[in-house]
Write a protein that holds these residues in place. Structure first.
Motif, short mmCIF file in Angstrom:
data_model
loop_
_atom_site.label_atom_id
_atom_site.label_comp_id
_atom_site.label_asym_id
_atom_site.label_seq_id
_atom_site.Cartn_x
_atom_site.Cartn_y
_atom_site.Cartn_z
N ILE C 230 0.88 -1.18 0.00
CA ILE C 230 0.00 0.00 0.00
C ILE C 230 0.91 1.22 0.00
N THR C 231 0.74 2.08 -0.99
CA THR C 231 1.67 3.20 -1.12
C THR C 231 0.96 4.55 -1.10
N ARG C 232 -0.37 4.52 -1.08
CA ARG C 232 -1.09 5.77 -1.18
C ARG C 232 -1.62 6.21 0.18
N LEU C 233 -1.44 7.49 0.47
CA LEU C 233 -2.03 8.07 1.67
C LEU C 233 -3.15 9.01 1.22
N CYS C 234 -4.37 8.75 1.67
CA CYS C 234 -5.49 9.62 1.33
C CYS C 234 -5.85 10.46 2.53
N ALA C 235 -6.45 11.60 2.27
CA ALA C 235 -6.88 12.48 3.36
C ALA C 235 -8.25 12.08 3.88
N SER C 236 -9.03 11.40 3.02
CA SER C 236 -10.37 10.97 3.44
C SER C 236 -10.68 9.66 2.76
N PHE C 237 -11.71 8.97 3.25
CA PHE C 237 -12.06 7.66 2.68
C PHE C 237 -12.50 7.79 1.22
N SER C 238 -13.24 8.86 0.94
CA SER C 238 -13.85 8.95 -0.39
C SER C 238 -12.86 9.44 -1.44
N GLN C 239 -11.64 9.80 -1.01
CA GLN C 239 -10.65 10.27 -1.97
C GLN C 239 -10.08 9.11 -2.80
N ALA C 240 -10.21 7.91 -2.28
CA ALA C 240 -9.61 6.76 -2.95
C ALA C 240 -10.54 6.22 -4.03
N ASP C 241 -9.94 5.52 -4.99
CA ASP C 241 -10.74 4.86 -6.01
C ASP C 241 -11.37 3.60 -5.40
N PRO C 242 -12.52 3.21 -5.91
CA PRO C 242 -13.13 1.98 -5.41
C PRO C 242 -12.19 0.80 -5.60
N GLY C 243 -12.12 -0.07 -4.62
CA GLY C 243 -11.31 -1.27 -4.75
C GLY C 243 -9.84 -1.07 -4.45
N GLN C 244 -9.43 0.17 -4.21
CA GLN C 244 -8.02 0.44 -3.95
C GLN C 244 -7.76 0.56 -2.45
N LEU C 245 -6.80 -0.22 -1.96
CA LEU C 245 -6.41 -0.10 -0.56
C LEU C 245 -5.56 1.15 -0.39
N PHE C 246 -5.75 1.83 0.71
CA PHE C 246 -4.97 3.04 0.96
C PHE C 246 -4.79 3.24 2.45
N ALA C 247 -3.85 4.11 2.80
CA ALA C 247 -3.65 4.49 4.20
C ALA C 247 -4.33 5.83 4.44
N VAL C 248 -4.80 6.03 5.65
CA VAL C 248 -5.47 7.28 5.99
C VAL C 248 -5.22 7.54 7.47
N GLU C 249 -5.05 8.81 7.83
CA GLU C 249 -4.93 9.13 9.24
C GLU C 249 -6.33 9.07 9.84
N GLY C 250 -6.58 8.07 10.65
CA GLY C 250 -7.93 7.85 11.16
C GLY C 250 -8.30 8.82 12.26
N SER C 251 -9.53 8.70 12.73
CA SER C 251 -10.05 9.68 13.69
C SER C 251 -9.39 9.55 15.06
N THR C 252 -8.69 8.44 15.30
CA THR C 252 -7.98 8.28 16.58
C THR C 252 -6.58 8.86 16.51
N GLY C 253 -6.15 9.30 15.31
CA GLY C 253 -4.80 9.80 15.15
C GLY C 253 -3.83 8.72 14.70
N TYR C 254 -4.30 7.47 14.62
CA TYR C 254 -3.46 6.39 14.13
C TYR C 254 -3.69 6.20 12.63
N ILE C 255 -2.68 5.65 11.95
CA ILE C 255 -2.83 5.31 10.54
C ILE C 255 -3.75 4.10 10.41
N GLU C 256 -4.71 4.19 9.50
CA GLU C 256 -5.59 3.07 9.22
C GLU C 256 -5.41 2.63 7.77
N ILE C 257 -5.56 1.33 7.54
CA ILE C 257 -5.61 0.82 6.17
C ILE C 257 -7.08 0.66 5.83
#
Lengths: 285, 285, 285
Positions: C230-257
């Protein structure tokens, strides 16, 4: 819909000397905020939203409608809040958050309908209650200081609802808008004596809630769901014989397909969105 | 993290003359209503009931006991409310709705027991608490205006509970009755040194709650569940060795079959209603 | 069964001359108690705890964080309360009960951290919030009269929390202790440009919450989970393309896949405890 008699919290006075004072605690200030989300109850999301609200308005009544909306199912939320809000007193603030577009350009909105206030994303969750009074929530002085792009339930909708419950007018939240998104709930299609409806929802008991109304069925009818014919309308669940599928006017006012003490949905193997065919025989045939 | 502005409940004063006033807010007027149903939490049923209640008595404390009673399982509800209500303050109003007969001739009833008030259908859900003070709820001025035949939790029991919490005496709800329905919880059968009990319930941890009491076991015993012998009584869950089945006096006062940090029910493959055999050795043998 | 002392909401009076009375209801006395347990909602355990609390402090706000902690999973509770309590107002009392050792010698403790109060067993559930102010709860005048060895949530923690919410200082509960148990949450291990992290939790949407922070990823990174890069960091869930796994800074402050409108956990088939490998490319390469 509800009787409007209200309970005013009683207070007992022991006046000393002169001094006869009547005190009225305005119990209508016990505001109510309801929550409807797809957040589930296993994560702390809902608890966190309540913490944020109580930091703003400590004495509010918090009521969960449900947090078991299917993930991202905007229409399910729209249907549930439509059939629920009217049982709350006027003035209640309803938070409705099913928000796949959180963090994108989709707007947070507030709406007023029949004396109730609603907040949620502008994605159709408020479809069924949006009439004409809606506002784009822009005034970030009512948000948490840090607004994430992944949890607006916590950062935007909970604090805004708290402030509205405290007395902030919805007009202060941002400009009025008219181009809000509405996804109409599916309506039955009528072709002569034939009506095609759809399954809106299956409830916990397996009752199949359709989008048909009592008046759609006429005096005689055959409902076909998954090939099976249903011709009996019962007034209550227990009126039917065990094992017999029947139609009943459910508590939401929609026609439901039910099975006395059993799951009609399991027997029919239908889920939300399934098609329902009705053939009616009008009274004058 | 949160804005700290707080809502101070407004009070309006109409002072007459000079006034030195002592005010007592009677905190006992923070009434409690509990809810026990088989409605689940995925549908808005419970939220709707709360909306109806809050329209009548806005400042009540609402507490969910559980809404995960198995659909139509009257005895499970009867057992749960029996083991729960005593932990609430006297005066609490308990709504217990498992109601397969809703809309039929079955009566809505109210009962008083040990200073607690209960409302529910007259189908046995109140079996374990009904003593002798019960009333047929007939006075429809305490119902919602439109009473459906499918959801009396909303139309009858919620508003009646709200009015009782507000101070309406249960005697005003309707005539006293003596022919209410009671399904006694299953009692253990004793034949000499042999006792046959039953499984009342399996809890979330897989603990098997029986209808046996500590005194049924005597000083030495062999419990047989699903063919397996259990001879050890532990004082706490953690006292047992891992993987060892044991008996323990559970928090309800009934004997439970348990497994330290594991599910006894899964290991024994028993569910509610399963038979339990106990052979006791009395102390003087 | 319960001690009947009740909390009377304090009111302060400032009489001005004759007949002009200002009344302030101190809304900060609407105390909050949160509950975090592994008790589930099918049993009456949580409702019973609330009954006990309300018998002591009738007007408290009760908020469920979650009761769906995996049975006996102390670290899950520790993680959840850490990421949650800060959204509540200071002064809130948090009950955290995951208690496999109930009835054994493990101590009940109370802790103070950042103006919040916590009660729970001394087994690590308070690991993430314990700083240095902790007390061994010994003063059984704040317990229920009969203390079982199987349900201290009801007999010890609920009544103690109720009394603390009423105003009893935590110092009155028992002696200060310094040897409380802390299980630190797993920290990522860094070896040069390689970091090995772990999955802390999977949320309801299937988002995989890791113990990585945004700063761990640098400007370019490859996260490997279950072999997939996984190489992409998105700012929000909807920024990613469907079916693509991405990293996002979640609401707890931790990185989520995450997966836009899908379950990353299902696609990756990972659960709590799974290893995550990160290779970073530092900015100056």
């Amino acid at each position: 819909m509800l009787r409007k008699d209200r309970h005013h919290r009683r207070q007992h006075l022991w006046p000393h000397r002169c001094g006869c004072v009547t005190i009225k605690v305005d119990a209508s200030h016990q505001m109510i905020i309801t929550l409807t989300t797809d957040f589930g109850l296993s994560d702390p999301f809902v608890g966190i939203m309540k913490g944020v609200i109580l930091g703003i308005t400590p004495s509010v009544q918090l009521v969960d409608i449900t947090h078991d909306i299917r993930s991202y199912d905007i229409l399910e939320a729209a249907f549930l809040i439509e059939t629920t809000y009217g049982y709350f007193p006027e003035g209640t603030v309803h938070i409705v958050v099913v928000d796949p577009g959180v963090g994108s350009a989709r707007r947070p909105i507030a709406a007023v309908s029949h004396g109730h206030r609603f907040v949620g994303p502008d994605n159709g969750v408020l479809s069924a209650i949006l009439e004409n009074e809606a506002y784009h929530i822009e005034n970030n002085s009512f948000f948490l200081k840090h607004v994430s792009r992944t949890f607006h339930g916590r950062d935007v909708f909970a604090p805004v609802a708290g402030h509205v419950a405290r007395g902030i007018p919805v007009q202060s939240l941002g400009p009025r808008i008219f181009d809000f998104i509405r996804h109409p709930l599916p309506k039955p299609c009528r072709e002569g004596a034939r009506i095609v409806g759809t399954v809106l929802r299956v409830d916990k008991f397996g009752n199949v809630i359709t989008n048909l109304r009592r008046t759609d069925l006429g005096s005689e009818f055959t409902i076909r769901v998954a090939g099976l014919p249903i011709t009996r309308l019962c007034a209550s669940f227990s009126q039917a014989d065990p094992g017999q599928l029947f139609a009943v006017e459910g508590s939401t006012g929609y026609i439901e397909i039910a099975l006395n003490q059993g799951s009609a949905a399991d027997q029919l193997r239908v889920a939300r969105g399934a098609e329902i065919e009705v053939e009616t025989v009008s009274a004058n045939h």
